[in-house]
Write a protein that holds these residues in place. Structure first.
Motif, PDB file in Angstrom:
ATOM      1  N   HIS A 190       0.608  -1.262  -0.060  1.00 20.81           N
ATOM      2  CA  HIS A 190       0.085  -0.214   0.255  1.00 20.81           C
ATOM      3  C   HIS A 190       0.793   1.306  -0.001  1.00 20.81           C
ATOM      4  CE1 HIS A 190      -3.510   2.730   1.591  1.00 20.81           C
ATOM      5  NE2 HIS A 190      -2.777   3.118   2.123  1.00 20.81           N
ATOM      6  N   GLY A 194       1.521   1.845  -3.509  1.00 20.00           N
ATOM      7  CA  GLY A 194       0.096   2.514  -3.575  1.00 20.00           C
ATOM      8  C   GLY A 194      -0.021   3.283  -4.292  1.00 20.00           C
ATOM      9  N   ASP A 226      -6.778  -2.626  -6.631  1.00 24.89           N
ATOM     10  CA  ASP A 226      -7.407  -2.289  -5.941  1.00 24.89           C
ATOM     11  C   ASP A 226      -8.827  -2.213  -6.090  1.00 24.89           C
ATOM     12  OD1 ASP A 226      -7.100   0.382  -3.768  1.00 24.89           O
ATOM     13  OD2 ASP A 226      -9.057   1.078  -5.106  1.00 24.89           O
ATOM     14  N   MET A 291      -6.950   5.180  -2.280  1.00 26.10           N
ATOM     15  CA  MET A 291      -6.953   3.951  -2.565  1.00 26.10           C
ATOM     16  C   MET A 291      -7.483   2.757  -1.645  1.00 26.10           C
ATOM     17  SD  MET A 291      -2.800   2.756  -2.052  1.00 26.10           S
ATOM     18  CE  MET A 291      -1.859   3.503  -1.129  1.00 26.10           C
ATOM     19  N   THR A 294      -6.251  -2.108  -1.691  1.00 26.11           N
ATOM     20  CA  THR A 294      -5.712  -2.946  -2.354  1.00 26.11           C
ATOM     21  C   THR A 294      -4.727  -3.901  -2.160  1.00 26.11           C
ATOM     22  OG1 THR A 294      -5.425  -0.619  -1.910  1.00 26.11           O
ATOM     23  CG2 THR A 294      -3.479  -1.630  -3.559  1.00 26.11           C
TER      24      THR A 294
END
Length: 409
Positions: A190, A194, A226, A291, A294
């Motif tokens: 993440h 991400g 995601d 996000m 994810t």
């Protein structure tokens, strides 16, 4: 209220539902107002509620009941081991009602329940003290978490981690093979990957992944997704905070970068489609690309095979936290449960270990991916530009090579 023209954005909010407050907010965004046809159909388009219930977790459970449960958690945990010095427990619940009116007459509504239980335990043996933590939750009511089986599991896990850390030795240091466990260790994905795939960073060319669509950015077996449509998950949303339906977005497909995450403004400026990732903490903040849940897709290997392949390394079961530089992709994460691995066997628990690396580099060095993809227990909150939103993370067991910060013998 928000008005957007190109890259300019006017935003204001009112803390009360009165004509005067709303008019003042409207005046504040008027400078970038782009025209309006005046037609408004105020019949709300209710979002798809299949992802979570609409029940309010703040209703149905008295304050007295919650206090008694917290007292039971405290008493139960202390009774399990004489080394328990302190127990901290909490029950957290919220219920967010959202209505979004867009130019053109669209009126979208959603309600979002969210609960969480947290237990932290401090233990000591007279020479030192260590702590352990466990939390869980999701978009539901407290029913699932106030049963004795549920809160005892949380208390037992927090105590187990604390006792593991009490007996842990100093972690080794250097470049080595690292096996990341399933679930919450996905927070490294993440943070280190991400955030770098959020649309605003890439539009402004400040991400390590800017301009890399269609290029290989990870090992060939790596697929990153995601997905805001997962039932009951902490990061799930029926619609984002601009009224766009949430969806499943494949970001990296077998190592190839195929998509960024967008809100409406960044998608339009980049000539791409919005992905349902325009999120905000509350009405007092403007939506930005964020996000939802994810995670990395599962591979085909058994976790035992991955661990047996390690000659000298670390098995990182759980993380405490970390940070990342979006532009360079460099990250630092600390582990709160980790073990030495020698010749394929899990050894002594270690403490004080950190993982130091570069997101794209570490993703490219993933050599083994397990078949045990797991989501975290529902504890993630992501911060960006001063806004915190609930998120989910997940991954299977995987092996890569990372610089471990510890003690040099």
């Amino acid at each position: 209220m928000r008005a957007v023209v190109g890259e300019a954005r006017g935003f204001a909010y009112a803390a009360e539902l009165s004509e005067g407050a709303i008019k003042r907010a409207a005046d504040a965004v008027h400078a970038v107002h782009a025209g309006h046809n005046g037609s408004m159909d105020l019949s709300p388009i209710i979002s798809n509620k299949a992802f979570y219930i609409s029940d309010n977790p703040l209703h149905g459970f008295s304050t007295e009941l919650k206090i008694n449960i917290l007292k039971d958690i405290d008493a139960y945990t202390r009774a399990q081991d004489p080394r328990v010095c302190q127990v901290s427990a909490s029950l957290v619940g919220s219920w967010q009602a959202v209505q979004i009116i867009r130019i053109g007459g669209q009126h979208i509504a959603d309600v979002r329940p969210l609960v969480r239980i947290n237990v932290q335990v401090v233990v000591g043996d007279g020479k030192k003290m260590e702590s352990g933590y466990y939390g869980c939750g999701g978009r539901m009511t407290f029913d699932r978490y106030i049963t004795p089986d549920s809160w005892k599991h949380a208390a037992n896990e927090a105590l187990r981690v604390a006792l593991v850390n009490l007996s842990a030795i100093e972690a080794p240091a250097g470049d080595m093979e690292v096996v990341l466990g399933p679930g919450w260790p996905g927070v490294m994905l993440h943070e280190a990957v991400g955030h770098g795939l959020e649309g605003d960073f890439n539009r402004k060319l400040t991400s390590a992944y800017s301009g890399m669509l269609g290029q290989q950015v990870a090992a060939k077996g790596v697929t990153v997704i995601d997905d805001g449509t997962l039932p009951d998950r902490r990061g799930s949303i029926a619609v984002d905070d601009e009224g766009t339906p949430s969806r499943r977005n494949v970001l990296i497909d077998k190592g190839i970068l195929v998509s960024y995450m967008h809100d409406r403004q960044n998608a339009r400026l980049m000539g791409l489609s919005t992905t349902g990732n325009g999120r905000r903490q509350s009405h007092a903040y403007p939506p930005i690309p964020r996000m939802t849940n994810t995670y990395m897709a599962a591979g085909h290997l058994y976790p035992e095979e991955i661990l047996k392949s390690v000659r000298h390394g670390i098995y990182a079961v759980n993380f405490a936290g970390g940070s990342v530089d979006i532009t360079s992709g460099k990250f630092v994460f600390s582990m709160n449960e980790a073990y030495r691995v020698e010749n394929g066997k899990i050894g002594h628990a270690v403490k004080g270990a950190t993982l130091i690396g570069n997101g794209p580099d570490v993703m490219g060095k993933i050599t083994m991916i397990g078949n045990d993809m797991k989501f975290d227990e529902g504890i993630g909150t992501c911060g960006k530009y001063g806004q915190g939103v609930p998120v989910g993370v997940g991954q299977p067991t995987l092996k890569t090579i990372v610089l471990v910060g510890g003690t040099v013998n």
